[in-house]
Design a protein around this motif. Structure first.
Motif, short mmCIF file in Angstrom:
data_model
loop_
_atom_site.label_atom_id
_atom_site.label_comp_id
_atom_site.label_asym_id
_atom_site.label_seq_id
_atom_site.Cartn_x
_atom_site.Cartn_y
_atom_site.Cartn_z
N ALA A 1 -3.22 3.98 12.22
CA ALA A 1 -3.45 5.02 11.23
C ALA A 1 -2.26 5.11 10.28
O ALA A 1 -1.12 4.93 10.67
CB ALA A 1 -3.64 6.36 11.94
N PRO A 2 -2.53 5.40 9.00
CA PRO A 2 -1.44 5.51 8.04
C PRO A 2 -0.56 6.73 8.32
O PRO A 2 -0.96 7.68 8.97
CB PRO A 2 -2.15 5.64 6.70
CG PRO A 2 -3.50 6.16 7.04
CD PRO A 2 -3.84 5.59 8.38
N GLN B 1 0.86 5.80 -0.69
CA GLN B 1 0.11 7.04 -0.77
C GLN B 1 0.83 7.99 -1.71
O GLN B 1 2.04 8.18 -1.60
CB GLN B 1 -0.02 7.70 0.60
CG GLN B 1 -0.92 6.95 1.57
CD GLN B 1 -0.94 7.61 2.94
OE1 GLN B 1 -0.18 8.52 3.21
NE2 GLN B 1 -1.82 7.12 3.80
N ARG C 1 0.85 -1.19 0.00
CA ARG C 1 0.00 0.00 0.00
C ARG C 1 0.89 1.24 0.00
O ARG C 1 1.85 1.33 0.77
CB ARG C 1 -0.94 0.01 1.20
CG ARG C 1 -1.86 1.23 1.25
CD ARG C 1 -3.03 1.02 2.21
NE ARG C 1 -2.63 0.77 3.57
CZ ARG C 1 -2.32 1.73 4.47
NH1 ARG C 1 -2.34 3.02 4.09
NH2 ARG C 1 -1.98 1.42 5.70
N GLN D 1 -9.19 10.06 5.03
CA GLN D 1 -8.47 9.66 6.23
C GLN D 1 -8.90 10.40 7.48
O GLN D 1 -8.54 9.99 8.58
CB GLN D 1 -6.98 9.82 5.99
CG GLN D 1 -6.47 8.86 4.93
CD GLN D 1 -5.00 9.06 4.62
OE1 GLN D 1 -4.30 9.73 5.37
NE2 GLN D 1 -4.55 8.51 3.53
N GLN E 1 3.62 2.58 2.59
CA GLN E 1 2.96 2.53 3.89
C GLN E 1 3.08 1.15 4.53
O GLN E 1 3.52 1.02 5.66
CB GLN E 1 1.48 2.90 3.75
CG GLN E 1 1.23 4.27 3.17
CD GLN E 1 1.80 5.36 4.03
OE1 GLN E 1 1.45 5.49 5.20
NE2 GLN E 1 2.69 6.16 3.46
N ASP F 1 -4.20 -5.10 7.79
CA ASP F 1 -4.02 -3.69 7.43
C ASP F 1 -5.40 -3.08 7.23
O ASP F 1 -6.29 -3.70 6.64
CB ASP F 1 -3.19 -3.56 6.14
CG ASP F 1 -2.90 -2.10 5.79
OD1 ASP F 1 -2.71 -1.30 6.73
OD2 ASP F 1 -2.84 -1.77 4.59
N THR F 2 -5.59 -1.86 7.74
CA THR F 2 -6.86 -1.15 7.61
C THR F 2 -6.59 0.31 7.30
O THR F 2 -5.71 0.92 7.90
CB THR F 2 -7.70 -1.24 8.90
OG1 THR F 2 -7.98 -2.60 9.20
CG2 THR F 2 -9.02 -0.49 8.73
N VAL F 3 -7.34 0.87 6.36
CA VAL F 3 -7.28 2.30 6.09
C VAL F 3 -8.68 2.79 5.77
O VAL F 3 -9.45 2.12 5.09
CB VAL F 3 -6.30 2.60 4.93
CG1 VAL F 3 -6.74 1.93 3.65
CG2 VAL F 3 -6.15 4.10 4.71
N CYS F 4 -9.01 3.96 6.33
CA CYS F 4 -10.32 4.57 6.10
C CYS F 4 -10.15 5.80 5.22
O CYS F 4 -9.31 6.66 5.50
CB CYS F 4 -10.96 4.95 7.44
SG CYS F 4 -12.64 5.62 7.28
N GLU G 1 -4.77 6.58 -2.44
CA GLU G 1 -4.19 5.38 -1.83
C GLU G 1 -4.03 4.33 -2.94
O GLU G 1 -4.98 4.04 -3.68
CB GLU G 1 -5.13 4.84 -0.75
CG GLU G 1 -4.44 4.04 0.32
CD GLU G 1 -3.81 4.91 1.41
OE1 GLU G 1 -2.98 4.38 2.15
OE2 GLU G 1 -4.17 6.11 1.51
#
Length: 401
Positions: free
Chosen positions: A386-387, A292, A290, A371, A320, A365-368, A297
């Motif tokens: 958090a990223p 950025q 992943r 952000q 990331q 792995d989690t990303v919202c 993303e």
């Protein structure tokens, strides 16, 4: 002997009645593509030529029947006049063969879940799709209420593997819509369209999400100007959430292609950033990564069963998270305010080929997105938190491998 000649037609007729007619066995599918709010396309392949049919109905509704053209062994039926955000049950038949208890849901829900994965090809004689892709497909099939599955390309190693792909992926495909991306192993553009009933690049809307599928293969560069112009126009969609998928990653730490596909990066990434694309999904590098860049993303999801690749220790700018030796898929929960992406690990594979399964539902792995939006309470937090801060990556010169 002449007195028995008149009996010959009778004998032939009796034999025809006594011997069962040959059945056209279903070898691919059924699978649904090209779903919208009011239509969907059902496809299946049989061993013999002949007419086929689809019976379908909304749950508790009246059953409708549509006949396929019967031209060749590939059967394709476009269902129209459907209700939006509605689950349909269906079954297909050809000759004496029938396959039922399948379903799909038309688009229109504002909140839904979809799956992204790819590079499912085997590596014979070391392992087959059933041995690796089968582990991932089994876990995806256990997910509930999946609106669609994006396959990021390289379904197969070569054309001899298509039967195996559809056999392994069958439990997944019978209960959702397939969104295919053309990979470099998947044959010509004509072959892709013949299998999936779609062009190599296209787009659709699902709720508040606009999805764009591109063709990043070498063949596309003969007329890349046309595709790029189409992309800019397509991404003018007014929908608040946008994602894009194509096979070759513009950012990657693959040892064979350090940095990623720089030509794709130079061709499309500025457009993606300017158009407010939330996420880009690729494969080709057989790992999970992943990045950025430019407010977008970038996910590399090439861990659907193909031989896994080691990554370089020195990571490309914007990096990331990365995981080598891990089979898995991304689960995306889309709502009007956010998209929550979770990397679900299925199995760990050592360099010696030893496979160890993860517990079902293991999220690594989690990303919202965006952000500054907290994930819904029912979405598990990833192991990585958090990223990091957004890193801007300059557009590089065009360079093809």
């Amino acid at each position: 002997m002449s007195r028995y000649r008149n009996l010959f037609p009778v004998v032939v007729l009796l034999l025809a009645l006594l011997i069962p007619a040959a059945s056209a066995a279903i070898v691919w599918g059924p699978y649904v593509t090209n779903t919208t709010g009011d239509s969907a396309m059902v496809t299946w392949k049989t061993t013999d030529e002949g007419p086929g049919w689809v019976e379908y109905a909304p749950e508790g509704g009246e059953v409708c029947r549509v006949t396929s053209s019967g031209e060749g062994s590939m059967h394709r039926v476009l269902l129209t006049g459907l209700l939006p955000a509605t689950t349909y049950r269906y079954r297909v038949g050809t000759g004496d063969e029938m396959m039922g208890d399948c379903r799909f849901r038309t688009f229109g829900d504002q909140t839904f879940t979809c799956i992204i994965y790819g590079d499912t090809r085997g590596q014979k004689p070391f392992f087959t799709q059933a041995e690796r892709h089968g582990l991932v497909a089994e876990r995806i099939a256990e997910e509930e209420d999946i609106l669609f599955v994006v396959h990021t390309g390289d379904f197969v190693c070569d054309e001899s593997e298509w039967d195996e792909f559809f056999a392994v992926a069958g439990p997944v495909l019978r209960n959702t819509t397939l969104v295919p991306v053309a990979g470099n192993h998947d044959g010509s553009a004509e072959a892709f369209s013949a299998i999936f009933g779609l062009p190599p690049y296209y787009s659709f809307d699902a709720g508040n999400l606009h999805v764009t599928i591109l063709d990043s293969n070498d063949r596309a560069w003969a007329d890349m100007e046309t595709q790029t112009a189409w992309l800019e126009e397509d991404l003018a969609s007014p929908l608040p959430r946008k994602v894009v998928a194509f096979h070759h990653p513009p950012f990657s730490s693959d040892r064979k292609r350090p940095g990623g596909d720089l030509a794709i990066r130079a061709e499309w990434c500025d457009i993606l950033s300017r158009s407010g694309v939330d996420a880009v999904f690729s494969a080709h590098t057989h790992a999970y990564e992943r990045y950025q860049a430019g407010g977008t993303e970038y996910f590399v999801v090439g861990c659907g069963g193909a031989p896994l690749y080691p990554l370089a220790g020195e990571k490309t700018g914007g990096h990331q998270v990365s995981h080598e030796g891990t089979l898995g898929y991304v689960r995306a929960t889309v709502s009007p305010k956010s998209i929550v992406m979770e990397m679900v690990a299925v199995a760990e594979v050592t360099e010696e080929g030893e496979v160890t399964m993860y517990p079902a539902g293991t999220v690594i792995d989690t990303v919202c997105l965006p952000q500054d939006t907290a994930p819904p309470e029912n979405v598990a937090a990833g192991w990585w938190g958090a990223p990091a801060a957004l890193l801007s990556v300059a557009m590089l010169f065009r360079l093809r491998r």
